[in-house]
Every structure is written in C-alpha cells, then in structure tokens.
Motif scaffolding. Sequence first.
Motif, short mmCIF file in Angstrom:
data_model
loop_
_atom_site.label_atom_id
_atom_site.label_comp_id
_atom_site.label_asym_id
_atom_site.label_seq_id
_atom_site.Cartn_x
_atom_site.Cartn_y
_atom_site.Cartn_z
N TYR A 154 50.38 49.28 42.70
CA TYR A 154 49.33 50.22 42.31
C TYR A 154 48.42 50.52 43.50
O TYR A 154 48.39 49.78 44.47
N ALA B 47 44.81 50.78 45.10
CA ALA B 47 43.40 50.37 44.98
C ALA B 47 42.93 49.85 46.32
O ALA B 47 43.74 49.51 47.19
N ALA C 206 37.03 39.71 47.16
CA ALA C 206 35.85 39.67 46.31
C ALA C 206 35.84 40.80 45.29
O ALA C 206 35.19 40.71 44.25
N LEU C 207 36.54 41.88 45.59
CA LEU C 207 36.43 43.05 44.74
C LEU C 207 37.70 43.88 44.88
O LEU C 207 38.23 44.04 45.98
N ILE C 208 38.18 44.38 43.74
CA ILE C 208 39.28 45.34 43.80
C ILE C 208 38.84 46.55 43.00
O ILE C 208 38.36 46.41 41.87
N GLY C 209 38.94 47.72 43.61
CA GLY C 209 38.50 48.93 42.92
C GLY C 209 38.87 50.16 43.73
O GLY C 209 39.66 50.07 44.68
N HIS C 210 38.33 51.26 43.36
CA HIS C 210 38.57 52.47 44.13
C HIS C 210 37.34 52.78 44.97
O HIS C 210 36.22 52.46 44.59
N ILE D 41 47.43 38.70 44.90
CA ILE D 41 46.22 39.44 45.26
C ILE D 41 45.35 39.57 44.03
O ILE D 41 45.60 40.41 43.16
N VAL D 42 44.38 38.69 43.93
CA VAL D 42 43.41 38.77 42.85
C VAL D 42 42.05 38.38 43.41
O VAL D 42 41.94 37.73 44.46
N VAL D 43 41.04 38.79 42.67
CA VAL D 43 39.68 38.43 43.06
C VAL D 43 39.55 36.91 43.07
O VAL D 43 39.99 36.25 42.13
N GLY D 44 38.98 36.40 44.13
CA GLY D 44 38.81 34.96 44.26
C GLY D 44 39.85 34.31 45.14
O GLY D 44 39.66 33.20 45.64
#
Lengths: 457, 457, 457, 457
Positions: C17, C19, C29-33, C382-385
Amino acid sequence: MDLVIKNGTIVTATETYRADIGIQGESIALIGHDLEGNETIDAKGLYVMPGGIDPHTHMELPFMGTVSADDFRTGTIAAACGGTTTIIDFAIQRTGQTLRQALEIWQQRAGGKVCVDYGLHMAIGSIDNERIAEMEDMAEEGVPSFKIFLAYKGNYMVDDETLFRTLLRAKEIGGLVLVHAENGDVLNYLINKHVAEGRKEPIWHALSHPPEAEAEATHRAVVLAGMTEAPLYVVHMTCAGSLDALKVGREKGFRVFGETCPQYLMFTMDKYEEPNFEGAKFVMSPPLRPKGNPEALWKGLTNGDLQTVGTDHCPFNFVGQKDMGKDDFSMIPNGMPAVETRVPLIYHFGVNAGRFSINRFVELVSTEPARLFGLLPRKGTIVVGADADLLLWDPKKRFKLSQKNLHMNVDYSPYEDVTVEGYPAKVLQRGKVIVEDNQFVGKDGAGQFLKRDRFRL
Amino acid sequence: MDLVIKNGTIVTATETYRADIGIQGESIALIGHDLEGNETIDAKGLYVMPGGIDPHTHMELPFMGTVSADDFRTGTIAAACGGTTTIIDFAIQRTGQTLRQALEIWQQRAGGKVCVDYGLHMAIGSIDNERIAEMEDMAEEGVPSFKIFLAYKGNYMVDDETLFRTLLRAKEIGGLVLVHAENGDVLNYLINKHVAEGRKEPIWHALSHPPEAEAEATHRAVVLAGMTEAPLYVVHMTCAGSLDALKVGREKGFRVFGETCPQYLMFTMDKYEEPNFEGAKFVMSPPLRPKGNPEALWKGLTNGDLQTVGTDHCPFNFVGQKDMGKDDFSMIPNGMPAVETRVPLIYHFGVNAGRFSINRFVELVSTEPARLFGLLPRKGTIVVGADADLLLWDPKKRFKLSQKNLHMNVDYSPYEDVTVEGYPAKVLQRGKVIVEDNQFVGKDGAGQFLKRDRFRL
Amino acid sequence: MDLVIKNGTIVTATETYRADIGIQGESIALIGHDLEGNETIDAKGLYVMPGGIDPHTHMELPFMGTVSADDFRTGTIAAACGGTTTIIDFAIQRTGQTLRQALEIWQQRAGGKVCVDYGLHMAIGSIDNERIAEMEDMAEEGVPSFKIFLAYKGNYMVDDETLFRTLLRAKEIGGLVLVHAENGDVLNYLINKHVAEGRKEPIWHALSHPPEAEAEATHRAVVLAGMTEAPLYVVHMTCAGSLDALKVGREKGFRVFGETCPQYLMFTMDKYEEPNFEGAKFVMSPPLRPKGNPEALWKGLTNGDLQTVGTDHCPFNFVGQKDMGKDDFSMIPNGMPAVETRVPLIYHFGVNAGRFSINRFVELVSTEPARLFGLLPRKGTIVVGADADLLLWDPKKRFKLSQKNLHMNVDYSPYEDVTVEGYPAKVLQRGKVIVEDNQFVGKDGAGQFLKRDRFRL
Amino acid sequence: MDLVIKNGTIVTATETYRADIGIQGESIALIGHDLEGNETIDAKGLYVMPGGIDPHTHMELPFMGTVSADDFRTGTIAAACGGTTTIIDFAIQRTGQTLRQALEIWQQRAGGKVCVDYGLHMAIGSIDNERIAEMEDMAEEGVPSFKIFLAYKGNYMVDDETLFRTLLRAKEIGGLVLVHAENGDVLNYLINKHVAEGRKEPIWHALSHPPEAEAEATHRAVVLAGMTEAPLYVVHMTCAGSLDALKVGREKGFRVFGETCPQYLMFTMDKYEEPNFEGAKFVMSPPLRPKGNPEALWKGLTNGDLQTVGTDHCPFNFVGQKDMGKDDFSMIPNGMPAVETRVPLIYHFGVNAGRFSINRFVELVSTEPARLFGLLPRKGTIVVGADADLLLWDPKKRFKLSQKNLHMNVDYSPYEDVTVEGYPAKVLQRGKVIVEDNQFVGKDGAGQFLKRDRFRL
C-alpha cells in the motif's frame, strides 16, 4: 512309494487343487492321481499344506537374568503341535565371542533336543571389524542372516555406522540383515525417567516404548538399506507408522521386508492396564500398541506390504519369572509364548475372517519365510523333491487355545479361551507323522539343522 | 503317460525345481522323477513354465473405420509363437445389442479360427438397467468380467453413476469390472481444440491424452471401487500418477488391480516426434508417456503394486491403416502389435535385467492373470490336473524381434532390431506341441472357449 | 518527525500500500499520508520493506583449522549493502566451556565491530546435564535458540537421547532447537572410506554427504520434536527428501520449521566437477544436490512447506583457505559467501520469476525469521513502534553480482556475472541511512545485540 | 482526525502491537501514538482487528422450494453483531439467464437492505459458450469469482469438460473458480436408492453424501486446476480425504485453496441421530462427518493446508422449513445459520484452545478471504488507506451463543448454550460504529457493493 497322502486338497501359496502326494524316504517323490504306496493316509476333507515356518523364535534364551521357559525340546514339540515344522532361532553373539563360537554354543544347545528342523540367524551383539569379516564364514555355514539391534542401549544397540557397514557387507556376501527397530536412545531416556520418577506399572513399559520410536528406527534402517542397496528384514513390526516407513522404501524399489507377529494383530495396549499384574503377561519389546494398529497390520498382510508372520516366541512363566518385575516394569522379562498358536490364529482370523485367501495364508506362514531365508523349495511349498513337511489341516476342527490344551512350557496362555476353527489333524516332517490328535508322536531330537542358502532376488 | 517332459527345470510363480511332467490326454497327470511315457520331450537346459496368458487382446476389432489387422487365427498363431497359450479378448456390446448378442457375435468370430484357448471379457458400450440385469447371465456363461470406459466421450464413455452401479452389481455376482481409465471429458476438449487449431501431428495425440487425465480417472475408479467394496482391474496403466492412485487404494484395503503393457515399459513419448509419420506406429490410447514413467511401472511390477502385464494387442498396418490419419492424428487407428512379443520382452528386460525373479515373471505373465480372471489352477501354473499348456523356455536362445521374424499380420514391428535372450523352444497346448522352431505346428481353430470362474478373494 | 519516508509503496508480509512513514529517533512513529519531518527521503518508485533478517550466519568462525573470512565488521557491512539489517549468528560452545562463557566470547568478538543489529543462537558442542541446566539462563539473556548437530561425528555430533532431552528442556523454557540434520554416522563412514581409497576430489565431498543422509536425519529430528511436542527449526535444508520429512511432521501438527539457503536454490552438484578445483568454492555441508532438488525447494517456499531463507554465510578465500583441501576434499573449509546476495537473489528468482508474491518474499527473508526467533514486531515488519530498519528497494535497478561489486571479504563470488533486477536504493537501520549507492555509510560498530523473546506459537 | 481509536492492541495477520488509529471519513488515515481526533474510542484492554470477511453466504436464497430465512438485512445485521463487516454472497445464474441478469437480480435483492459491505460471486448454474464468454464482463463488474457445482445432478451439476473450460477461461481473465466438490453421480444414486427403499431419516442424508464422494470430487477438481494452471478455491471442505487431495495439489505447486466452515469443525455426524428430528437442524451439503475429521480440519487451519473459514450461511427455520422433510430427508432444506457465530467460534476454539495464534485467526477469518477475493488491502487488514472496518474485540467477554442472544432470523441455534470467551465490544464499518453492546446501531441498507479485483498471485 513309502507313503501316499490320498484324497486331500493341496494348498500352496499359488494353487488349490486335488491330488495325491507320494513320499519316498523323507521327500515328496510324486504328485498325481490315484497313487499307491506301502502306507496311505486318507486326507479326505483336509487341506494338505506345507508345514509352517516360524522365522523368529527364542528357545532357552538367557535374558534379563532368567531363561526363556521353552527349551529347544518343549518349544519345538509345541511348534509341531501347532503346525510349524521349521523354526529359525537366533544364535546370539556376545562381547568377546566370535560368531563361530556363538554358533557352536547354540547348535549344542539345540542338538539332541530339537524336535523340528531348525535354522539359526546370527544376532550380533557386539560388532567390530572382525565380526564383520566373519560374516562370510557364517553364510558358508548356512547362516546367511544377521540380526542387528537399534534398541537396548548399552547392551546390543549399535550405532548407524555399524548398521551401514553391516548392510554393505551383507550385500556383498548374499546376506540378509534383520533389524530390531526401536530408537534405543529414546527408550533409554523414557525407561530411566519413568522408573526414576516411580512410574513402574506394566503400562509404563508401553509408554517407554512409544510407536514413534519404532517407526523412526524402521525408517532409518530402511533408508540405510536403500543407500547400500542391501536387503533388509524388519522383525516384529507392530504399528502403522513402521509399516508406512517400510512401504515408502518398497515403493522406491528397496528390497525391504517386514514381519509382524500374532500378538500385535490380536491385542492392543489396554491389556497393560488389567488388574493383578496381568499386564505383565504381555510385556515384550516392542509392546502392544494403541487401537487402530492391528487393523493396519492386517491390511499390510492382505495387500502385500508385510511379508511374513513370525512369533518372537520367548515365553516366561507368570509365576517365578514375569513377577521379577512386580515392582518395576523394567525388570519384567520381555516375551510371550507364541510358537504353537501362530498358524491357527492366522488361519482363523485371516482366512475365516475373510481378510485373505488360504493361499496367502500359506505364503505368510510358510512360503515367504522359506523364500527370504534360503529354504525354498526344500521347505515352504509342496513340490516334487521337497522335504515331506506336511500339514494335514482340518478346516472344521474347533480348538480352544487354553494353556492346558497347549504344549508350550509356560504357566499361562495369552489366548486363554479363544476358540479357533481350523487346526492340524496330522503333521509330517520329512515323511514321518510327528503330530496326531494334538500329541507329539515324533522322535525326540530328530530335528535337523538347516544350512540355508544365501539371499537372492 | 502319453507324453513326458523330462529333465527340465519347472518354474512357477513360487518354485523353481527339477522334475519330470507326465501328461495324459490334455492334462498334467503326474509330476515326479524319472517318469516314462509313450513319448518324451527332453527339456534339458530348458525352463518349463505355464503358458503365457494375455488378459487383454483385440483380434479383428472393428475400430475407427477399419478393423485390427490380426484376426483370431493370425493373432493367436502369433500369440502361441511368442509363448502365450491363452488370450482373453473382448466382446464389445454396442447400443441396441444385448450382452448375449455381443457374446455370440464374438464367439462366432473366434470359432473355427482361434489357435489358442481364449476367454472373453464383456465390454459394455451402452449400459442401462437391462444390461446390468444381464450381467449375471454372462457370469453364468463364463464371462464374469465387464469392461467400462471412462474415455471415448460420445461413444463408450459412461458417467460415474453407471460405473458405480456396475461395480455394485459386479460385487453381487462375483464379477470383476475392468476400466479404461482416462478422463474422456478432458480428452474430448483437448482433441477437438488441437484439431480445430491445426495441431494434427502424432505428437498431439499424446498431448491430447495427458497422464494427469489418466491418473485422475484411475483415482476416481479406485475410490468408487472402494466405496462399493467391489474388485476393480485397471487396464493398460501407463504412468506414475495412475500407479499412485492404485497404490493408495490398495493400502486402504481395496481390491484394486492394475495391468500395464510392454509398450509402456519400453518406450516414451519422444517416439511421436520421429520423422516420416513414424510416430503413428505408436499411436494408441493411452499414449506413450514422458521419461520416468517406464521406470515407475517397472518398480510397480517388482514390488507388487502392479499385478499383471497384458498387451492391449490391436495392430494396424502402417500402410493402409495408420495412414488414414496422415493429416489428422485423431484419425489414426489406435493400437499396436504386441501379443507375440510380450513374454520375451518381460523376460529379457525383467529377469535378465535383474529387475525381478523368474518366478515373479511367471506370476506377471501367466499366474496372476489366471487368478484374477477365474482360470487358476486350470491355467497359469503347473500342477497335477491342470491343462498341459507348457512353455519350454530356452534361456540361452537369442532372438531378433523384427517384423519378418514375427507372425503378427502387420507390416511393422515397434521393436525392429531389438534382440532378446530367452525365447520359447517349444510350446504345448493341452498336451500337444503347437510351436516348434518358431513355427506354429498346431491345428487351425483348435483353441477352445474358456468358461471362466467368478472372481473370488 | 525526525525523518519521513515519502511516496513509497510499503510492502509487508501481508500488504502492499501507499503511505508515508514517520520516524522519530530509532523507531517508526507514524504512518499516514502527507507526513512532514525535519528530513525527508523521497521513495517514489521504490518499495519500502522491512530490513532483511538473516537467521543463519557464521562471522569470523574458527573452523577446520582456519577462520571464516568475514569478521563481524566486514560481514555485516556486506549484509547491510545487500539489504539485511539483522543477522543471527552462532555462539559455539565447546567442550569444557559453559554456555555463558561461549556467549561472552562471541559477544566480545562482535562488539565494537558489528555494523547491523545481531542476535546469537547458542550452538551446543558438548551437551551434558549442566549445559541443559544452563539453557534457561541463556533464554533469560535473550538467547532462546539452541543448535544441535546430528553430523560431525566425533566433534559436535550428539546422540538421539541428547537431542530428545534438549528438545524437552527447550519446550519447558520457550526455547527453539535448531538442528543440523545429516546422519553423521553415515557421513563419517563415507568420508573415511573415500579418502582412504584415494577418492579426494571435491565431487567426493558431495558423494560423502548423500541427500538420503540428510533426509533421514531430518525425519528423525522431526519425529523426536513431535514426540516431545517441542518446536524445531531445521537449518539449511537442501533436498526434496528432507522437505518431505518436514511436511509429514507439519501435517501431523508438529511445530517444525525449515530454512533453506540461496545456494541450494541456485546450484546443483555438477558444480563440483568443474575443472581447476573450482568445485571447492561450493564445498559446504550439506553440499549441493542433484537436479530436481532446487525446484522442490522453490515449491516449498511458494506453498509454505518451507518457512525461511537464511544463508549459512561462512566464506573462505579460494586462495589460501579453500586450497587447504587441494589434495583432499575433507580438508576444504566448508562454507560460502552468501549474506550479501540473499535478498536480491530471492527477489529476482522468486518474485521476478513469478514464483511467489513480493509479500511472500518479505515474509521469507524478514518477517518469518523475526517471528520464529522472537524479534517480531520490533524487527521484520513495518508498524508503528518497530525499529526503523527499512529497505528502500528499487525494483528497476539492475545489478551484477560480481566479486568486485560485492563487499564480502572473500576472493570470489559464486554468482559471478549473475545480474539481478531489484536492489536496495537505500538501507536504514533504526532510523539512520546506513547504505546508499551500494556503499556502507553507517557507523562502524553501531550494531546492537538483540535480546530475543522466547518462542511462542 | 474524525475519530481516533486509542490504547488498543492492533492485531493483524502478521503483527500484534500497541498503537492508535486515526480515521478520517471512511478510511484509516493515520497510525501512531497519542493521536488526537474529534472523537475518540478508548480501546484499552481490547484487540483492534480488521472486520471479519465471510466469503461464503446465502442470504434470501430460493432453494428447495423455500427461501433461506435471513434476508440481506437480517443476515448482515447478524453478521455485523458477530464481527463480520464484509460478506461475499452468491448471485446464482439459472438456465435461460445471462450472468449479467443474474448479477442484477442479486444486486437488487441486496440493495437498500444490506447492512455490511458485500461482494458477489457468480454461481453458474448452466454453462455454455455464451456464459463463458460473459465471464470477462463479470470480472469487469467486480465479480471475478465463479462457482461451479460438481454435485446436484440434473440441476447445477456440470461435467468435467465444462469445469475444464471454465478453469481455462478463468485463468485467462484473472478469475478464480470456486467449486462445490461432491461427486453428484454417486450422490444421486445413493439418495434415490435410500429414498426408494424407505430409508428417509436425517442420518440417511449423511449416508447419501459419503466423505469419499467429496474427496473424489475435490481430487478431480484439483487435478484439473493443475492441468489448466488455473487457481481454484474449494468451498466448504469437511473431511480429511478432501484435505489430502488439496494438499497433494498444493505440494505440486498448484494454486488451490480450501475453505472450511465452523460447523465442520464443531460437530460430527452423530448429530443426525438425535431424536425428535433434531438432526434436521444439521442437514446441509456436504453433511457433518465421522469423528476424526474435525481434528484434521483444525490441523489444516493451523499448518496452512486450509486457507479460510467461511460459513455457507443458509438458515432455515426448524418449524415451517426444515420440517418440509419430516418424512423424507431429501426434502429437508439444506443449510444452517452460521454467519454471526463464525468469528467468535474460531477465536474461542482456535486461539483460546491453543490451536493457533491470534494472528493466524485474523488471517483465517479476514485477511486471507480478502487476499483471495481481491479485497486486500482495502479490507482484511489494518493499514493506512484501508476502509476503517474494525473489530474492537474484548478477549475477556463471555457470551452464550443461544438463539435468543443471536440476531439471525431463524428459530434455533446449533450452538445453543455454547459459551465462548472473546466477543466484539464494538464494530466499525468505514469509520462508523455499527455494533455496540451486541446491538446493531448502524444504518439500514448502508452496506456497499464491492467491486473486487481480479485474482493475482
């Protein structure tokens, strides 16, 4: 002709047909119709089959601080009464002995007492280069089959390198390796652990010898046989997992063969939980297995995945021997009386139960052991020139397999009160009637040592 | 005795031994040493084996707009010369016929011409309730085996419900169902597609009959046999996948049996790519397979996963018949000459090559077909009372399998220039020598129709 | 955010995906657009994947009289350049050492030099009750995985009882047993025999380590794992037979896992017959295998029968090390350079070749090693943290895998002139770019020791 | 952010980790720590998982003279309450209809009522060239999956040629073929026979649908999928035999996938023998199976041999519908209520029982259905950009699965009095809470039709 068997139905591994058999001296001399002889036996209504061959017995075996209860005399009288005219017992070489010494000891033990013909396998308890070198001599003496143990760690157990080398040598000399296939390392751990932690009832014998340990060792032996292109015979197979291992090998074209025994076809491991130490009667190695396994073994006999039925006959009295392990399963002498009941049980629960034909029955209890162990066609079938070892089988005779009706020198029968239909009417060895009316009428010690041929395809 | 075969080595499925055979009339009357008779044949240095039994032939079969090139006379003379004294051919019932009508047609076709003994299977081309009802009559007439097609969509192909019902009925009456196992739906699609798109060379015959389609149909038939507890015989098995399906069934205890043919053991599908339309000589159904499959089949013969070797003998001339499909593989008459070469090929590439014993060879080409198809022990073995159908086999005789040395009525041999070692010295049928020096010396039309027994365990 | 990776396509074991990824310090720390940060990296056209995890390396390993050519510095720089940000190497306990001593030795060896994060397995060279007792301490130290050898008779090889006990203890403490599965007895015999009889070229290395010996040992280890209900990880699996053993175990519900290595996917044993001692470059244990095996392994990676791809990275220079065995294959140091090329090879020959999806690729080279060895989700996804160990992968980048383009400290590449498509554009470890333009730009010795979690379902 | 889910533990097919989820509109927009939004939901102590995806439902299906009891409204409310936010139902084309017409009918049926998002498979009841030609249109409409029946002879059942052609076409267009795998020929015979002979109780439904008939058809479909290199999805697998067929295909590298349903994991066929016609509640096709099969299916879910858990939800009231077959099992409408209980049952008996991890649970009930049916990553996982279909799962919540606690529109529950631990606390679809305290609080008819992507590796 000295003797003619008239009016019987001859049954071999292949054919069922009506003919008379003429016997001259010790051999079958003539097969035809309306034969005449000095003596005749009327076999009307009977099957005439080759005498049974038990490829796996242990008469008067010193084991676990005692000796198996049948000597070569009592055990072979019992064999004869149950329809078996040939046994193959085991000479057991121990550390410090040559194979030849072991062979001589066992021939002396049998000689003068043995009442049916017998061969010997050589169980090699302690293998080194010299023993391997001696294998050719043994084959020359008519002992071309060699038993190896993957169990009994610290005693007979060999490592895989030894198994590999023994297979290689056996292949070179036309030998056949027999293997007791259980993973002795795993067994050793489990036995010690259970005993140390106080789990000492007979059921723990079974739980110390799990079927996976047998299947694993069988698989390993089969793989090594395949690698060396040597033939292999796995004794006393008990479970579906082992059978799978054997099948996989056979499908790859390996010459690997399997034996099971009546006890593994007839019983399951719940026997060990019977009260009053009764379970001890069934303590042997490998042990009885969970439900499902007997049916898998029967199928293997039917469809050809298993080749023979032997007995591992090794009886110990319940009183005075089995009870040595009253407080500790690991002290119970391992073994069961079996040599006398093999043929009737396989007939009744095989043929009468519709599992296989009477020809397949003959193949399992006589012809195939003869073929694999270098006795065919002298033994194991009915042809001109063969020894006149004949079983006159009465398919209508009902017989209760209780200790008191049987001849084995042991104080119990595992089949007490089992009734079978089909039993020997008469048994002949080399032309002489040796059993009549369930009584041995032969001559003590008249059994002969059989020099067996080497293994061939 | 009318005739004595002296000094030979008798070989059956089980035994190899020295004895003389006395023949009275048409039967084996006596087996012993030093027999005497009005006539004698000296079999010194020869094996004396039961005559071959080919369980799968198609003499003078109307097929694909022509007729197979051997009639019952030429085909059975060839059979005899190659060591086969019994064939089982197929009566083929077509839509609108009763089974009885089909049987009569085929008996008339054979009668007066056939030169070895013969039985008939009943191939049911169009099954309905009335045909199923007729199966018992056929068994009563000595035709207890019924062939079903899972291929040839739009012609013989039956659906699974019909197969299921036929199996159920066969089980009730002691019948044995034979199955041509290829998925006719898949074949139909592929043939039509390749032809429609212009792929018409012989190789496309093979590519239209993929091994997976055979393995699938075999698996399906085996499963249905298991569900109905009916015996099943899978004809002309060609590939490892089919063999796997059969094995799985046998391991579950199903009574399922498999036949392969020499051509599937000897050749692979690269034959179809030979130039000058040579590939057409090998067009048959199922077709030749990719490398690896023959070795799998040989292993199956060795280890017992396969039971018999038949031929599917169905020859067509290269000129005048095979060339009907010059421009379209789907018009090439399917079939090969095979009945005469079966026994020598299996001996040479089986026994001489070390793949199996001579006893297993006898079992594959004679005893097991006899057992499965209700002829044992009259045929298929050597015992007192059996028909004196004997093969005097010269293991030293070298023979070149060329078209001009063979007797089949066809203009080519697929084995041109293959030389085998081991060939019939003489062949006897019911006590008479019918082949000598590779010449048929029997009486035209002297073959007899065999009323076969029903299937039993 | 300290750093934002923008416009990339994130690829994990499950999802693909678009992002942005925001990194703060060492972690995601953050995943977003449309995220913003102090620094940004434009990953347009790139895949953003978790850094590779190589679960099987041997840096600066003393072995066979020499030391593997990569130390923890050169080896981990190479790892990083090839897309691997975590290795799990082996501390190797030798007779007379405690596990703790071995652990300390290896941590000292790595410390200050290692350039990517690393964990350690504990290879137990000499097991006794005290070592087994120490396993819990090791798990507490973040070393919950223990390697056992069924090969190297006389050195590391353990008997089955030891394997059994180690499995039982591992199960109790949440440990995972790794096994080198070859039958050391068989190998020992073959090596000694070939050397003694003068067969000393590299090909004899392969012929002394037959695939059956690996399959057998794998089967045995799998069975023992099943009996003990302990998890098992089979390292460097090379052949179809081993894979079959693993599959059978997994189908029974055993928690058994398998690793293969790129070399077993890319090469076959004909390499050993290359002239000029070139075969020595491929000498390792187990060796390369016959044709057919690589395809079986690829299928195992595709369908889930195999779980991970490691390397067994253990390079030796052709000149000065491999040539120690010029006259005797048994003296050639076993091993190959592999840590740098693993990720690109599996991508190119796995994903580009259509064998499996890019998600499965990530799972094989990163996620599954992390899961099995107690690093997930800190590493391997790949995840936050999670640690910001990221591979910016350029699917269009073509790269020639020659010795001079690679960073491993060894004088040859087994893949000389193989060109792959797809290679790291940048590599980040814990938020810092450590590779750019195929150059290591990180800090020497910045790799950290990873205390790994215990095994769980 | 419009909404933030705070303090939860996110669980996907791969990872378990702590993070907040920010939702903007209908989508997941941000994942990080300490996120803020206009609204927040505190998920402390809860797992946050992707909403369940049930790939196999039949809402308001006209079948066997009645209509399944849940319409798209009641059925999807129930789905939501049980944690499922996406269903894939079946449009069923009947003779005389185009696929497009069928699609339109089913979209109208669902439209305005459906309360969760839904896709449609196209069940092709009557296939010919035109329907095959239409498959591409359907894929274009977001319906790239096609169901074929090998059962229901005389109705939906297709022949193998049709299956073969459908597979070939599916492969070309990126379609996925679903197959109901039972041998309809065998079923037809058995049903007719049992009914004709008066065996009409519910148990005869099971005895008319033997597991072998399912295993056979599964094997056949798998083989044809392999031949065509097309992907295949076998719906509602129930028995070890079918699973074996699937495994063999997967090991050969075929892209074949299997679904089972909770009822086959929870029950065995002894249910059919319950008194008072209770067995009718469990009548469905395929039926419940003998003991042993559920455990085989659980193992398949654990070790990856099975890929998904669907429901085949198709409820009929015990009074008024099931009792249509009071006197004849063949008239009992086939089907069970299941859509609402799937997720809790698999969690409780899978995760709580220690059979597999919570990640594998998510994969089975959500991620893998999404992947196979072209919905990932929009549905089936938790990533930025995905629909905010979220399950806030309370692992401590105990819930009794009785008919009165459940929302399915049917008068019984097969799980009456089964209590599970772990149940939805809240359910969100596309950012809106639709279930709270086991009550549907969403908007009627707010479910959307999902245009699904074509199948890819």
